[in-house]
Design an enzyme around this catalytic site. Structure first.
Site, PDB file in Angstrom:
ATOM      1  N   ASP A  30       4.956  33.850   5.544  1.00 53.83           N
ATOM      2  CA  ASP A  30       3.515  33.427   6.400  1.00 53.83           C
ATOM      3  C   ASP A  30       4.486  32.227   5.451  1.00 53.83           C
ATOM      4  O   ASP A  30       5.005  31.848   4.571  1.00 53.83           O
ATOM      5  CB  ASP A  30       2.100  33.585   5.060  1.00 53.83           C
ATOM      6  CG  ASP A  30       1.224  33.266   5.756  1.00 53.83           C
ATOM      7  OD1 ASP A  30       0.550  34.226   6.267  1.00 53.83           O
ATOM      8  OD2 ASP A  30       1.679  32.066   5.686  1.00 53.83           O
ATOM      9  N   HIS A  46       0.940  42.511  21.594  1.00 50.60           N
ATOM     10  CA  HIS A  46      -0.478  41.310  21.403  1.00 50.60           C
ATOM     11  C   HIS A  46      -1.683  43.065  21.606  1.00 50.60           C
ATOM     12  O   HIS A  46      -2.279  42.392  23.388  1.00 50.60           O
ATOM     13  CB  HIS A  46      -0.030  40.289  23.024  1.00 50.60           C
ATOM     14  CG  HIS A  46      -1.413  39.275  22.683  1.00 50.60           C
ATOM     15  ND1 HIS A  46      -1.489  38.328  21.931  1.00 50.60           N
ATOM     16  CD2 HIS A  46      -2.797  39.186  22.641  1.00 50.60           C
ATOM     17  CE1 HIS A  46      -2.470  37.545  21.001  1.00 50.60           C
ATOM     18  NE2 HIS A  46      -3.529  38.044  21.949  1.00 50.60           N
ATOM     19  N   ASN A  87      -7.858  40.375   9.125  1.00 50.90           N
ATOM     20  CA  ASN A  87      -9.113  39.220   9.904  1.00 50.90           C
ATOM     21  C   ASN A  87      -9.309  39.616  10.974  1.00 50.90           C
ATOM     22  O   ASN A  87      -8.324  39.671  11.548  1.00 50.90           O
ATOM     23  CB  ASN A  87      -8.954  37.986   9.130  1.00 50.90           C
ATOM     24  CG  ASN A  87      -8.174  37.226   7.203  1.00 50.90           C
ATOM     25  OD1 ASN A  87      -9.521  38.095   6.859  1.00 50.90           O
ATOM     26  ND2 ASN A  87      -7.399  36.735   7.469  1.00 50.90           N
ATOM     27  N   GLY A  93     -11.865  34.365   9.415  1.00 50.86           N
ATOM     28  CA  GLY A  93     -11.583  33.624   8.720  1.00 50.86           C
ATOM     29  C   GLY A  93     -10.085  34.064   9.892  1.00 50.86           C
ATOM     30  O   GLY A  93      -8.895  33.166   9.615  1.00 50.86           O
ATOM     31  N   HIS A 100      -2.623  40.927  12.542  1.00 51.46           N
ATOM     32  CA  HIS A 100      -1.472  40.754  12.435  1.00 51.46           C
ATOM     33  C   HIS A 100      -2.192  40.991  10.266  1.00 51.46           C
ATOM     34  O   HIS A 100      -2.717  41.071  10.216  1.00 51.46           O
ATOM     35  CB  HIS A 100      -0.882  38.994  11.741  1.00 51.46           C
ATOM     36  CG  HIS A 100      -2.187  38.035  11.478  1.00 51.46           C
ATOM     37  ND1 HIS A 100      -2.942  37.726  12.620  1.00 51.46           N
ATOM     38  CD2 HIS A 100      -2.637  37.355  10.232  1.00 51.46           C
ATOM     39  CE1 HIS A 100      -3.522  37.432  12.330  1.00 51.46           C
ATOM     40  NE2 HIS A 100      -3.509  36.641  11.215  1.00 51.46           N
ATOM     41  N   HIS A 102      -1.654  40.979   6.815  1.00 52.36           N
ATOM     42  CA  HIS A 102      -1.274  39.688   5.574  1.00 52.36           C
ATOM     43  C   HIS A 102      -0.956  41.067   4.461  1.00 52.36           C
ATOM     44  O   HIS A 102      -1.855  42.334   4.170  1.00 52.36           O
ATOM     45  CB  HIS A 102      -2.209  38.638   5.149  1.00 52.36           C
ATOM     46  CG  HIS A 102      -3.215  37.930   6.098  1.00 52.36           C
ATOM     47  ND1 HIS A 102      -2.418  37.276   6.012  1.00 52.36           N
ATOM     48  CD2 HIS A 102      -3.857  38.227   6.496  1.00 52.36           C
ATOM     49  CE1 HIS A 102      -2.968  36.333   6.838  1.00 52.36           C
ATOM     50  NE2 HIS A 102      -4.041  37.609   7.426  1.00 52.36           N
TER      51      HIS A 102
HETATM   52  P1  5GP Z   1      -5.114  34.218   9.963  1.00 48.57           P
HETATM   53  O1  5GP Z   1      -6.196  33.497   9.060  1.00 48.57           O
HETATM   54  O2  5GP Z   1      -5.852  34.393  11.165  1.00 48.57           O
HETATM   55  O3  5GP Z   1      -5.622  36.444   8.947  1.00 48.57           O
HETATM   56  O4  5GP Z   1      -4.006  34.323   9.117  1.00 48.57           O
HETATM   57  C1  5GP Z   1      -2.853  33.498   9.902  1.00 48.57           C
HETATM   58  C2  5GP Z   1      -1.354  33.561   9.015  1.00 48.57           C
HETATM   59  O5  5GP Z   1      -0.513  33.013   9.961  1.00 48.57           O
HETATM   60  C3  5GP Z   1      -1.842  32.301   7.483  1.00 48.57           C
HETATM   61  O6  5GP Z   1      -2.078  32.924   6.708  1.00 48.57           O
HETATM   62  C4  5GP Z   1      -0.860  31.156   8.370  1.00 48.57           C
HETATM   63  O7  5GP Z   1      -0.380  30.670   7.260  1.00 48.57           O
HETATM   64  C5  5GP Z   1      -0.042  31.567   9.406  1.00 48.57           C
HETATM   65  N1  5GP Z   1       0.599  31.397  10.423  1.00 48.57           N
HETATM   66  C6  5GP Z   1       0.447  30.737  10.762  1.00 48.57           C
HETATM   67  N2  5GP Z   1       1.860  30.111  11.803  1.00 48.57           N
HETATM   68  C7  5GP Z   1       1.919  30.825  11.447  1.00 48.57           C
HETATM   69  C8  5GP Z   1       3.613  29.535  11.564  1.00 48.57           C
HETATM   70  O8  5GP Z   1       4.308  29.255  12.746  1.00 48.57           O
HETATM   71  N3  5GP Z   1       4.652  30.831  11.406  1.00 48.57           N
HETATM   72  C9  5GP Z   1       4.293  31.143  10.129  1.00 48.57           C
HETATM   73  N4  5GP Z   1       5.025  32.073   9.524  1.00 48.57           N
HETATM   74  N5  5GP Z   1       2.662  31.560   9.640  1.00 48.57           N
HETATM   75  C10 5GP Z   1       1.752  31.111  10.265  1.00 48.57           C
HETATM   76 ZN    ZN Z   2       0.432  37.079  20.146  1.00 48.42          ZN
END
Ligand code: 5GP
Ligand code: ZN
Length: 114
Positions: A30, A46, A87, A93, A100, A102
């Protein structure tokens, strides 16, 4: 899907620090880690959330979790433990609308999450 950051990461069109990559799944660090270890595991296909996966494609998640199981062992996260979080939607959030998981580890995590 066009304009999806994680589809671009899956295809290697946007750089990421990958810890695992095969034809089905990618696991990468991340960009803005919320724990000492913060990885994101994605299917290459996707879907915004599990609710969007057609029933004949639901193995996508089984394959992803099998890969996560291998990687948490490889990264030595099993002894102290780790947390898997998905999420989905506005109130959760979710910022990136591509499923994805986490993988959070490396510190004591609070429960319940906020
Ligand atoms: P969400 O809030 O959608 O569950 O989590 C998205 C996650 O993706 C966040 O923890 C954010 O830091 C991570 N993230 C967003 N854009 C990028 C990116 O371009 N590269 C990487 N490695 N992580 C990303
Ligand atoms: Zn996608």
């Amino acid at each position: 899907m066009e304009d999806c950051i994680f589809c671009k990461i899956a295809k290697g069109e946007i750089p990421s620090e990958k810890v695992y990559d095969d034809e089905h799944s990618v696991i990468f660090k991340d960009l803005n880690p919320k724990a000492p270890v913060h990885l994101l595991a994605i299917p290459k296909e996707h879907y915004a959330g599990v609710h969007e996966i057609p029933s004949d494609k639901i193995d996508t998640m089984g394959t992803l979790y099998a890969t996560i199981g291998k990687v948490v062992k490889q990264e030595n996260l099993t002894e102290n433990g780790y947390r898997l979080v998905i999420n989905s939607g506005k109130d959760s959030g979710q910022l990136v609308p591509h499923i994805h998981v986490h993988i959070l580890s490396g510190r004591k995590l609070t429960w319940p999450p906020g």
